[in-house]
Design an enzyme around this catalytic site. Structure first.
Site, PDB file in Angstrom:
ATOM      1  N   GLY A  81       0.814  -1.227   0.000  1.00 11.04           N
ATOM      2  CA  GLY A  81       0.000   0.000   0.000  1.00 11.04           C
ATOM      3  C   GLY A  81       0.837   1.260   0.000  1.00 11.04           C
ATOM      4  O   GLY A  81       0.736   2.082   0.905  1.00 11.04           O
ATOM      5  N   ASN A  83       1.298   3.508  -2.817  1.00  5.39           N
ATOM      6  CA  ASN A  83       1.111   4.474  -3.908  1.00  5.39           C
ATOM      7  C   ASN A  83       0.746   5.852  -3.366  1.00  5.39           C
ATOM      8  O   ASN A  83       0.708   6.829  -4.108  1.00  5.39           O
ATOM      9  CB  ASN A  83       0.030   3.992  -4.883  1.00  5.39           C
ATOM     10  CG  ASN A  83      -1.257   3.625  -4.175  1.00  5.39           C
ATOM     11  OD1 ASN A  83      -1.356   2.521  -3.629  1.00  5.39           O
ATOM     12  ND2 ASN A  83      -2.217   4.518  -4.152  1.00  5.39           N
ATOM     13  N   THR A  84       0.497   5.944  -2.063  1.00  7.84           N
ATOM     14  CA  THR A  84       0.114   7.222  -1.459  1.00  7.84           C
ATOM     15  C   THR A  84       0.430   7.179   0.045  1.00  7.84           C
ATOM     16  O   THR A  84       0.871   6.159   0.557  1.00  7.84           O
ATOM     17  CB  THR A  84      -1.403   7.467  -1.696  1.00  7.84           C
ATOM     18  OG1 THR A  84      -1.763   8.737  -1.164  1.00  7.84           O
ATOM     19  CG2 THR A  84      -2.264   6.411  -1.035  1.00  7.84           C
ATOM     20  N   GLY A  85       0.232   8.320   0.702  1.00 11.13           N
ATOM     21  CA  GLY A  85       0.283   8.371   2.167  1.00 11.13           C
ATOM     22  C   GLY A  85       1.611   7.972   2.785  1.00 11.13           C
ATOM     23  O   GLY A  85       2.695   8.228   2.246  1.00 11.13           O
ATOM     24  N   ILE A  86       1.501   7.306   3.929  1.00 10.41           N
ATOM     25  CA  ILE A  86       2.678   6.930   4.720  1.00 10.41           C
ATOM     26  C   ILE A  86       3.573   5.969   3.935  1.00 10.41           C
ATOM     27  O   ILE A  86       4.803   6.073   3.954  1.00 10.41           O
ATOM     28  CB  ILE A  86       2.214   6.279   6.041  1.00 10.41           C
ATOM     29  CG1 ILE A  86       1.408   7.288   6.874  1.00 10.41           C
ATOM     30  CG2 ILE A  86       3.389   5.748   6.846  1.00 10.41           C
ATOM     31  CD1 ILE A  86       0.638   6.671   8.023  1.00 10.41           C
ATOM     32  N   GLY A  87       2.930   5.043   3.218  1.00 12.43           N
ATOM     33  CA  GLY A  87       3.686   4.036   2.464  1.00 12.43           C
ATOM     34  C   GLY A  87       4.565   4.676   1.403  1.00 12.43           C
ATOM     35  O   GLY A  87       5.721   4.288   1.225  1.00 12.43           O
ATOM     36  N   SER A 210      -2.160   0.744  14.750  1.00 16.63           N
ATOM     37  CA  SER A 210      -2.735   2.058  15.059  1.00 16.63           C
ATOM     38  C   SER A 210      -3.076   2.120  16.538  1.00 16.63           C
ATOM     39  O   SER A 210      -3.368   1.087  17.163  1.00 16.63           O
ATOM     40  CB  SER A 210      -4.003   2.259  14.242  1.00 16.63           C
ATOM     41  OG  SER A 210      -4.742   3.338  14.741  1.00 16.63           O
ATOM     42  N   TYR A 236     -12.503  -1.632  12.458  1.00 16.98           N
ATOM     43  CA  TYR A 236     -11.145  -1.093  12.249  1.00 16.98           C
ATOM     44  C   TYR A 236     -10.280  -1.353  13.486  1.00 16.98           C
ATOM     45  O   TYR A 236      -9.148  -1.839  13.371  1.00 16.98           O
ATOM     46  CB  TYR A 236     -11.199   0.405  11.939  1.00 16.98           C
ATOM     47  CG  TYR A 236      -9.822   1.019  11.692  1.00 16.98           C
ATOM     48  CD1 TYR A 236      -9.095   0.703  10.544  1.00 16.98           C
ATOM     49  CD2 TYR A 236      -9.246   1.901  12.611  1.00 16.98           C
ATOM     50  CE1 TYR A 236      -7.838   1.248  10.319  1.00 16.98           C
ATOM     51  CE2 TYR A 236      -7.989   2.464  12.389  1.00 16.98           C
ATOM     52  CZ  TYR A 236      -7.296   2.127  11.243  1.00 16.98           C
ATOM     53  OH  TYR A 236      -6.047   2.665  11.026  1.00 16.98           O
TER      54      TYR A 236
END
Ligand SMILES: NC(=O)c1ccc[n+]([C@@H]2O[C@H](COP(=O)([O-])OP(=O)(O)OC[C@H]3O[C@@H](n4cnc5c(N)ncnc54)[C@H](OP(=O)(O)O)[C@@H]3O)[C@@H](O)[C@H]2O)c1
Length: 403
Positions: A81, A83-87, A210, A236
Protein backbone atom coordinates in the site's frame (compact mmCIF):
# COMPACT_ATOMS: atom_id res chain seq x y z
CA UNK A 1 12.89 78.69 58.83
CA UNK A 2 13.90 78.35 55.16
CA UNK A 3 11.30 77.36 52.46
CA UNK A 4 11.81 74.30 50.10
CA UNK A 5 13.13 75.40 46.68
CA UNK A 6 10.55 75.22 43.81
CA UNK A 7 11.82 72.90 41.02
CA UNK A 8 12.29 74.52 37.58
CA UNK A 9 9.22 74.24 35.29
CA UNK A 10 6.73 73.77 38.08
CA UNK A 11 4.10 76.29 39.06
CA UNK A 12 5.45 78.28 41.94
CA UNK A 13 3.71 77.41 45.14
CA UNK A 14 2.81 73.79 44.08
CA UNK A 15 3.17 71.41 46.97
CA UNK A 16 4.67 67.95 46.14
CA UNK A 17 4.37 64.90 48.37
CA UNK A 18 7.52 63.98 50.25
CA UNK A 19 10.01 61.96 48.15
CA UNK A 20 8.43 63.01 44.80
CA UNK A 21 10.92 64.19 42.22
CA UNK A 22 9.06 66.03 39.41
CA UNK A 23 12.22 66.24 37.26
CA UNK A 24 12.76 62.50 37.24
CA UNK A 25 9.02 62.01 36.57
CA UNK A 26 9.05 64.22 33.47
CA UNK A 27 12.13 62.42 32.04
CA UNK A 28 10.39 59.08 32.58
CA UNK A 29 7.26 60.28 30.77
CA UNK A 30 9.20 61.19 27.66
CA UNK A 31 10.85 57.73 27.55
CA UNK A 32 7.68 55.73 28.13
CA UNK A 33 5.52 54.41 25.19
CA UNK A 34 2.05 55.74 25.31
CA UNK A 35 -1.14 55.39 23.32
CA UNK A 36 -0.83 53.70 19.89
CA UNK A 37 2.78 52.55 20.30
CA UNK A 38 2.19 50.95 23.66
CA UNK A 39 -0.66 48.88 22.17
CA UNK A 40 1.33 48.04 19.03
CA UNK A 41 4.24 46.66 21.05
CA UNK A 42 1.91 44.74 23.34
CA UNK A 43 0.05 43.14 20.39
CA UNK A 44 3.36 42.31 18.67
CA UNK A 45 4.66 40.57 21.80
CA UNK A 46 1.45 38.56 22.18
CA UNK A 47 1.55 37.58 18.48
CA UNK A 48 5.18 36.50 18.83
CA UNK A 49 4.32 34.44 21.92
CA UNK A 50 1.40 32.73 20.13
CA UNK A 51 3.51 32.03 17.03
CA UNK A 52 6.25 30.50 19.14
CA UNK A 53 3.70 28.36 20.96
CA UNK A 54 2.08 27.25 17.66
CA UNK A 55 5.49 26.42 16.17
CA UNK A 56 6.46 24.37 19.20
CA UNK A 57 3.08 22.60 19.23
CA UNK A 58 3.41 21.82 15.49
CA UNK A 59 6.90 20.40 16.14
CA UNK A 60 5.50 18.23 18.94
CA UNK A 61 2.65 17.03 16.70
CA UNK A 62 5.11 16.07 13.93
CA UNK A 63 7.12 14.00 16.42
CA UNK A 64 10.76 12.95 16.17
CA UNK A 65 12.38 12.05 12.86
CA UNK A 66 14.69 9.12 12.14
CA UNK A 67 17.97 10.97 11.57
CA UNK A 68 20.65 8.27 11.30
CA UNK A 69 22.21 8.35 7.86
CA UNK A 70 22.77 4.58 7.43
CA UNK A 71 22.32 3.28 3.88
CA UNK A 72 20.82 -0.06 2.83
CA UNK A 73 22.20 -0.35 -0.69
CA UNK A 74 20.92 -3.43 -2.51
CA UNK A 75 18.69 -4.64 0.36
CA UNK A 76 15.41 -6.05 -0.88
CA UNK A 77 12.29 -4.48 0.60
CA UNK A 78 8.55 -5.01 0.11
CA UNK A 79 6.18 -2.22 1.15
CA UNK A 80 2.43 -2.82 0.87
CA UNK A 81 0.00 0.00 0.00
CA UNK A 82 2.63 2.53 -1.01
CA UNK A 83 1.11 4.47 -3.91
CA UNK A 84 0.11 7.22 -1.46
CA UNK A 85 0.28 8.37 2.17
CA UNK A 86 2.68 6.93 4.72
CA UNK A 87 3.69 4.04 2.46
CA UNK A 88 4.80 6.32 -0.36
CA UNK A 89 6.95 8.42 1.98
CA UNK A 90 8.43 5.24 3.44
CA UNK A 91 9.44 4.01 -0.02
CA UNK A 92 10.90 7.42 -0.93
CA UNK A 93 13.22 7.38 2.08
CA UNK A 94 14.22 3.73 1.57
CA UNK A 95 14.91 4.44 -2.11
CA UNK A 96 17.11 7.41 -1.18
CA UNK A 97 19.11 5.03 0.98
CA UNK A 98 19.72 2.63 -1.90
CA UNK A 99 17.13 -0.13 -1.32
CA UNK A 100 15.60 -2.32 -4.04
CA UNK A 101 11.92 -1.76 -3.34
CA UNK A 102 8.96 -3.86 -4.46
CA UNK A 103 5.95 -1.58 -4.34
CA UNK A 104 2.99 -3.88 -3.61
CA UNK A 105 -0.17 -1.98 -4.53
CA UNK A 106 -3.67 -2.94 -5.61
CA UNK A 107 -3.97 -0.33 -8.36
CA UNK A 108 -1.16 -0.67 -10.95
CA UNK A 109 -1.89 2.76 -12.47
CA UNK A 110 -1.60 4.63 -9.17
CA UNK A 111 1.42 2.53 -8.25
CA UNK A 112 3.18 3.45 -11.50
CA UNK A 113 2.54 7.17 -10.97
CA UNK A 114 4.02 6.92 -7.46
CA UNK A 115 6.96 4.82 -8.68
CA UNK A 116 7.90 7.35 -11.38
CA UNK A 117 7.63 10.21 -8.90
CA UNK A 118 9.83 8.41 -6.34
CA UNK A 119 12.38 7.39 -8.98
CA UNK A 120 12.61 11.02 -10.00
CA UNK A 121 13.09 12.30 -6.47
CA UNK A 122 15.39 9.57 -5.18
CA UNK A 123 17.44 8.94 -8.35
CA UNK A 124 17.00 5.22 -7.60
CA UNK A 125 15.95 3.04 -10.54
CA UNK A 126 15.54 -0.10 -8.41
CA UNK A 127 11.81 0.30 -7.80
CA UNK A 128 9.27 -2.25 -9.02
CA UNK A 129 5.54 -1.94 -9.53
CA UNK A 130 3.80 -5.14 -8.40
CA UNK A 131 0.11 -5.85 -8.00
CA UNK A 132 -1.15 -6.99 -4.61
CA UNK A 133 -4.76 -6.82 -3.50
CA UNK A 134 -4.83 -7.78 0.16
CA UNK A 135 -8.56 -8.28 -0.12
CA UNK A 136 -7.97 -11.37 -2.26
CA UNK A 137 -6.03 -14.35 -0.94
CA UNK A 138 -5.40 -15.46 -4.50
CA UNK A 139 -3.85 -12.08 -5.29
CA UNK A 140 -1.56 -12.46 -2.26
CA UNK A 141 -0.47 -15.89 -3.47
CA UNK A 142 0.10 -14.62 -7.01
CA UNK A 143 2.20 -11.74 -5.69
CA UNK A 144 4.34 -14.07 -3.57
CA UNK A 145 4.79 -16.53 -6.40
CA UNK A 146 6.05 -13.81 -8.76
CA UNK A 147 8.24 -12.21 -6.09
CA UNK A 148 9.89 -15.54 -5.26
CA UNK A 149 10.57 -16.18 -8.91
CA UNK A 150 12.31 -12.79 -9.11
CA UNK A 151 14.20 -12.52 -5.80
CA UNK A 152 16.00 -15.03 -3.67
CA UNK A 153 16.16 -12.74 -0.64
CA UNK A 154 13.94 -10.41 1.35
CA UNK A 155 15.52 -8.13 3.93
CA UNK A 156 12.62 -5.95 5.03
CA UNK A 157 8.85 -6.48 4.79
CA UNK A 158 6.67 -3.50 5.69
CA UNK A 159 2.98 -4.34 6.13
CA UNK A 160 1.69 -0.83 5.68
CA UNK A 161 -1.50 -1.00 3.57
CA UNK A 162 -4.73 -0.32 5.36
CA UNK A 163 -8.34 0.61 5.00
CA UNK A 164 -10.38 2.43 7.63
CA UNK A 165 -14.03 2.80 8.53
CA UNK A 166 -15.50 1.70 5.22
CA UNK A 167 -19.12 0.57 4.91
CA UNK A 168 -19.45 -3.16 5.60
CA UNK A 169 -18.30 -5.01 2.49
CA UNK A 170 -16.64 -8.37 1.94
CA UNK A 171 -13.29 -9.32 0.49
CA UNK A 172 -13.07 -11.60 -2.55
CA UNK A 173 -13.00 -14.52 -0.10
CA UNK A 174 -16.08 -13.36 1.78
CA UNK A 175 -14.42 -11.91 4.86
CA UNK A 176 -15.23 -8.54 6.42
CA UNK A 177 -13.17 -6.00 4.45
CA UNK A 178 -11.19 -4.28 7.23
CA UNK A 179 -10.31 -7.52 9.02
CA UNK A 180 -9.60 -9.17 5.68
CA UNK A 181 -7.32 -6.46 4.27
CA UNK A 182 -5.64 -5.11 7.40
CA UNK A 183 -5.08 -8.46 9.11
CA UNK A 184 -5.79 -11.59 7.04
CA UNK A 185 -4.14 -10.44 3.79
CA UNK A 186 -0.99 -9.42 5.65
CA UNK A 187 -1.12 -12.60 7.75
CA UNK A 188 -0.98 -14.77 4.63
CA UNK A 189 1.57 -12.55 2.89
CA UNK A 190 3.97 -12.63 5.85
CA UNK A 191 3.66 -16.37 6.37
CA UNK A 192 4.33 -17.10 2.72
CA UNK A 193 7.44 -14.89 2.80
CA UNK A 194 8.94 -16.24 6.04
CA UNK A 195 11.34 -18.60 4.25
CA UNK A 196 12.86 -15.69 2.27
CA UNK A 197 13.12 -13.55 5.41
CA UNK A 198 14.83 -16.35 7.36
CA UNK A 199 17.18 -17.02 4.49
CA UNK A 200 18.17 -13.31 4.47
CA UNK A 201 18.53 -12.87 8.25
CA UNK A 202 19.15 -10.55 9.97
CA UNK A 203 15.91 -9.30 8.47
CA UNK A 204 12.91 -7.36 9.66
CA UNK A 205 9.13 -7.23 9.53
CA UNK A 206 7.37 -3.95 10.32
CA UNK A 207 3.62 -3.98 10.94
CA UNK A 208 1.80 -0.65 10.75
CA UNK A 209 -0.95 -0.84 13.35
CA UNK A 210 -2.73 2.06 15.06
CA UNK A 211 -3.55 3.53 18.45
CA UNK A 212 -7.13 2.62 17.50
CA UNK A 213 -6.29 -0.84 18.89
CA UNK A 214 -7.01 0.69 22.29
CA UNK A 215 -10.73 0.64 21.42
CA UNK A 216 -10.58 -2.83 19.88
CA UNK A 217 -11.37 -6.29 21.05
CA UNK A 218 -11.11 -9.60 19.25
CA UNK A 219 -14.74 -10.62 18.96
CA UNK A 220 -14.50 -14.42 19.00
CA UNK A 221 -18.24 -14.81 18.56
CA UNK A 222 -18.48 -12.41 15.63
CA UNK A 223 -15.03 -11.98 14.09
CA UNK A 224 -16.50 -10.85 10.76
CA UNK A 225 -18.88 -8.34 12.39
CA UNK A 226 -21.94 -10.02 10.93
CA UNK A 227 -24.17 -9.42 13.94
CA UNK A 228 -22.94 -5.97 14.74
CA UNK A 229 -20.80 -3.74 12.52
CA UNK A 230 -19.07 -0.69 13.94
CA UNK A 231 -16.97 0.96 11.21
CA UNK A 232 -14.26 2.45 13.40
CA UNK A 233 -14.63 1.38 17.03
CA UNK A 234 -15.66 -2.11 15.92
CA UNK A 235 -14.08 -3.50 12.77
CA UNK A 236 -11.14 -1.09 12.25
CA UNK A 237 -10.05 -1.20 15.89
CA UNK A 238 -10.36 -5.00 15.93
CA UNK A 239 -8.18 -5.29 12.82
CA UNK A 240 -5.51 -3.02 14.29
CA UNK A 241 -5.55 -4.98 17.56
CA UNK A 242 -5.16 -8.11 15.43
CA UNK A 243 -2.02 -6.51 13.87
CA UNK A 244 -0.47 -6.21 17.34
CA UNK A 245 -1.42 -9.70 18.55
CA UNK A 246 -0.06 -11.08 15.27
CA UNK A 247 3.22 -9.23 15.89
CA UNK A 248 3.56 -10.66 19.41
CA UNK A 249 2.79 -14.22 18.37
CA UNK A 250 5.07 -14.04 15.33
CA UNK A 251 7.93 -12.62 17.39
CA UNK A 252 7.66 -15.70 19.65
CA UNK A 253 7.59 -18.03 16.66
CA UNK A 254 10.62 -16.32 15.10
CA UNK A 255 12.83 -16.32 18.22
CA UNK A 256 16.36 -17.37 17.33
CA UNK A 257 15.88 -17.03 13.56
CA UNK A 258 17.37 -13.54 13.18
CA UNK A 259 14.06 -12.22 11.85
CA UNK A 260 12.54 -9.48 14.00
CA UNK A 261 8.96 -8.21 13.94
CA UNK A 262 7.74 -4.98 15.47
CA UNK A 263 4.60 -2.91 15.08
CA UNK A 264 3.84 0.78 15.29
CA UNK A 265 1.30 3.58 15.45
CA UNK A 266 2.34 6.24 12.91
CA UNK A 267 0.46 9.08 14.63
CA UNK A 268 -2.57 10.93 13.32
CA UNK A 269 -1.49 11.58 9.76
CA UNK A 270 -2.96 13.68 6.93
CA UNK A 271 -3.49 10.96 4.29
CA UNK A 272 -6.29 9.44 2.23
CA UNK A 273 -7.14 6.98 5.02
CA UNK A 274 -10.30 8.92 5.92
CA UNK A 275 -11.66 8.58 2.36
CA UNK A 276 -14.71 6.73 3.72
CA UNK A 277 -15.58 9.49 6.16
CA UNK A 278 -19.27 10.07 5.59
CA UNK A 279 -19.98 13.21 7.67
CA UNK A 280 -21.65 16.35 6.35
CA UNK A 281 -19.75 18.58 3.89
CA UNK A 282 -19.06 21.35 6.38
CA UNK A 283 -17.53 18.85 8.82
CA UNK A 284 -15.29 17.49 6.07
CA UNK A 285 -14.08 21.03 5.31
CA UNK A 286 -13.40 21.76 9.00
CA UNK A 287 -11.53 18.46 9.31
CA UNK A 288 -9.49 19.10 6.17
CA UNK A 289 -8.51 22.58 7.27
CA UNK A 290 -7.76 21.51 10.85
CA UNK A 291 -5.70 18.57 9.62
CA UNK A 292 -3.30 20.93 7.85
CA UNK A 293 -2.06 22.03 11.24
CA UNK A 294 -3.10 19.38 13.74
CA UNK A 295 -2.18 16.22 11.79
CA UNK A 296 1.26 14.86 10.95
CA UNK A 297 2.49 15.11 7.37
CA UNK A 298 2.87 11.72 5.63
CA UNK A 299 6.64 12.19 5.86
CA UNK A 300 6.43 12.63 9.64
CA UNK A 301 4.02 9.66 9.78
CA UNK A 302 6.61 7.43 8.10
CA UNK A 303 9.36 8.05 10.66
CA UNK A 304 8.49 5.27 13.12
CA UNK A 305 8.22 2.67 10.34
CA UNK A 306 11.57 3.92 9.04
CA UNK A 307 13.25 3.62 12.40
CA UNK A 308 11.94 0.06 12.78
CA UNK A 309 13.14 -0.82 9.29
CA UNK A 310 16.51 0.90 9.42
CA UNK A 311 17.94 1.56 12.87
CA UNK A 312 20.99 -0.67 13.43
CA UNK A 313 20.36 -0.31 17.16
CA UNK A 314 17.10 -2.29 16.76
CA UNK A 315 18.67 -5.19 14.89
CA UNK A 316 17.73 -7.71 17.57
CA UNK A 317 14.72 -5.93 19.12
CA UNK A 318 11.51 -7.81 18.47
CA UNK A 319 7.89 -7.95 19.61
CA UNK A 320 7.71 -4.22 20.39
CA UNK A 321 5.03 -1.57 19.87
CA UNK A 322 6.40 1.82 18.83
CA UNK A 323 5.04 5.30 18.35
CA UNK A 324 6.93 8.54 17.70
CA UNK A 325 10.05 6.39 17.22
CA UNK A 326 9.87 5.18 20.83
CA UNK A 327 8.87 1.85 22.33
CA UNK A 328 5.67 1.91 24.39
CA UNK A 329 4.12 -0.60 26.75
CA UNK A 330 0.94 -2.34 25.59
CA UNK A 331 -2.40 -2.39 27.36
CA UNK A 332 -3.29 -5.83 28.82
CA UNK A 333 -5.75 -6.79 26.03
CA UNK A 334 -3.12 -6.07 23.39
CA UNK A 335 -0.60 -8.43 25.01
CA UNK A 336 -2.97 -11.24 25.88
CA UNK A 337 -1.13 -14.29 24.53
CA UNK A 338 -4.18 -16.55 24.81
CA UNK A 339 -6.04 -14.26 22.43
CA UNK A 340 -2.94 -14.05 20.22
CA UNK A 341 -2.75 -17.88 20.06
CA UNK A 342 -6.47 -18.16 19.27
CA UNK A 343 -6.27 -15.48 16.60
CA UNK A 344 -3.26 -17.14 15.00
CA UNK A 345 -5.01 -20.53 14.74
CA UNK A 346 -8.17 -18.89 13.49
CA UNK A 347 -6.29 -16.87 10.87
CA UNK A 348 -4.47 -19.98 9.67
CA UNK A 349 -7.80 -21.62 8.98
CA UNK A 350 -9.30 -18.55 7.33
CA UNK A 351 -6.42 -18.12 4.90
CA UNK A 352 -5.89 -21.84 4.36
CA UNK A 353 -2.49 -22.42 5.92
CA UNK A 354 -1.61 -25.69 7.63
CA UNK A 355 -1.44 -25.29 11.42
CA UNK A 356 1.94 -24.39 12.81
CA UNK A 357 1.16 -25.84 16.22
CA UNK A 358 -1.18 -28.70 17.23
CA UNK A 359 -4.67 -27.46 18.20
CA UNK A 360 -5.41 -27.17 21.94
CA UNK A 361 -6.91 -30.28 23.57
CA UNK A 362 -10.61 -30.74 22.86
CA UNK A 363 -10.64 -28.80 19.58
CA UNK A 364 -10.53 -30.49 16.21
CA UNK A 365 -8.03 -29.09 13.69
CA UNK A 366 -10.86 -27.83 11.47
CA UNK A 367 -12.92 -26.13 14.17
CA UNK A 368 -12.62 -22.47 14.93
CA UNK A 369 -13.10 -20.98 18.38
CA UNK A 370 -16.89 -20.91 17.96
CA UNK A 371 -17.03 -24.58 17.22
CA UNK A 372 -18.26 -23.76 13.71
CA UNK A 373 -16.55 -24.51 10.46
CA UNK A 374 -15.78 -20.91 9.56
CA UNK A 375 -16.08 -17.51 11.10
CA UNK A 376 -17.70 -15.56 8.31
CA UNK A 377 -20.75 -17.56 7.47
CA UNK A 378 -20.81 -16.02 4.02
CA UNK A 379 -21.91 -17.97 1.00
CA UNK A 380 -19.40 -16.21 -1.20
CA UNK A 381 -16.64 -17.52 0.97
CA UNK A 382 -17.58 -21.14 0.59
CA UNK A 383 -14.81 -22.11 -1.78
CA UNK A 384 -12.03 -20.75 0.36
CA UNK A 385 -13.68 -20.61 3.77
CA UNK A 386 -13.84 -24.36 4.34
CA UNK A 387 -10.72 -24.74 6.46
CA UNK A 388 -10.09 -28.36 5.58
CA UNK A 389 -10.28 -27.80 1.84
CA UNK A 390 -8.21 -24.60 2.10
CA UNK A 391 -5.48 -26.41 3.94
CA UNK A 392 -5.31 -29.07 1.27
CA UNK A 393 -5.45 -26.47 -1.46
CA UNK A 394 -2.75 -24.26 0.04
CA UNK A 395 -0.39 -27.12 0.75
CA UNK A 396 -0.66 -28.27 -2.83
CA UNK A 397 -0.64 -24.97 -4.65
CA UNK A 398 1.43 -22.66 -2.50
CA UNK A 399 3.95 -25.00 -0.91
CA UNK A 400 4.34 -23.21 2.38
CA UNK A 401 7.92 -23.43 3.50
CA UNK A 402 8.09 -22.61 7.19
CA UNK A 403 11.42 -24.16 7.92
N1 LIG B 1 -3.29 8.14 8.64
C1 LIG B 1 -3.39 7.93 9.93
O1 LIG B 1 -3.72 8.84 10.71
C2 LIG B 1 -3.11 6.58 10.50
C3 LIG B 1 -3.19 6.41 11.89
C4 LIG B 1 -2.94 5.15 12.43
C5 LIG B 1 -2.60 4.10 11.60
N2 LIG B 1 -2.54 4.29 10.25
C6 LIG B 1 -2.19 3.14 9.41
O2 LIG B 1 -1.19 3.51 8.49
C7 LIG B 1 -1.25 2.68 7.33
C8 LIG B 1 -1.13 3.52 6.09
O3 LIG B 1 -2.26 4.35 6.00
P1 LIG B 1 -2.26 5.81 5.33
O4 LIG B 1 -2.65 6.75 6.39
O5 LIG B 1 -1.04 6.06 4.55
O6 LIG B 1 -3.56 5.66 4.39
P2 LIG B 1 -3.76 5.83 2.80
O7 LIG B 1 -3.16 7.10 2.36
O8 LIG B 1 -5.20 5.59 2.59
O9 LIG B 1 -2.91 4.62 2.21
C9 LIG B 1 -3.36 3.30 2.37
C10 LIG B 1 -2.71 2.44 1.32
O10 LIG B 1 -3.21 1.11 1.48
C11 LIG B 1 -3.64 0.66 0.21
N3 LIG B 1 -4.68 -0.35 0.26
C12 LIG B 1 -5.93 -0.23 0.71
N4 LIG B 1 -6.59 -1.38 0.52
C13 LIG B 1 -5.74 -2.23 -0.08
C14 LIG B 1 -5.82 -3.56 -0.56
N5 LIG B 1 -6.97 -4.26 -0.49
N6 LIG B 1 -4.73 -4.14 -1.09
C15 LIG B 1 -3.58 -3.46 -1.19
N7 LIG B 1 -3.43 -2.20 -0.78
C16 LIG B 1 -4.51 -1.59 -0.24
C17 LIG B 1 -4.14 1.92 -0.49
O11 LIG B 1 -4.23 1.70 -1.88
P3 LIG B 1 -5.28 2.54 -2.77
O12 LIG B 1 -4.74 3.92 -2.87
O13 LIG B 1 -5.33 1.80 -4.06
O14 LIG B 1 -6.57 2.50 -2.03
C18 LIG B 1 -3.04 2.88 -0.10
O15 LIG B 1 -1.93 2.72 -0.91
C19 LIG B 1 -2.58 1.91 7.44
O16 LIG B 1 -2.31 0.60 7.86
C20 LIG B 1 -3.34 2.66 8.53
O17 LIG B 1 -4.23 1.82 9.22
C21 LIG B 1 -2.77 5.52 9.68
Amino acid sequence: MSEAATPPGSVPGTVFPPGFDPVAESVEKTLCFRGFWAWAVLILLIALGISLFMWLLRKCIQGPAYRKANRIDGKVVIVTGCNTGIGKETVLELAKRGARVYMACRDPGRCEAARLDIMDRSRNQQLFNRTLDLGSLQSVRNFVERFKAEESRLDILINNAGIMACPRTLTADGYEQQFGVNHLGHFLLTNLLLDRLKHSSPSRIVVVSSAAHLFGRINREDLMSEKNYGKFFGAYSQSKLANILFTLKLSNILKGTGVTVNCCHPGVVRTELNRHFAGPGWMKSVLQTGSLYFFKTPKAGAQTSLRLALDPQLESSTGGYYSDCMRWPLVPWARNMQTADWLWRESEKLVGLPPLEPPPPGQSPTQNGNGTQNGNGSASASATANPASREMQSVETVVVNRS
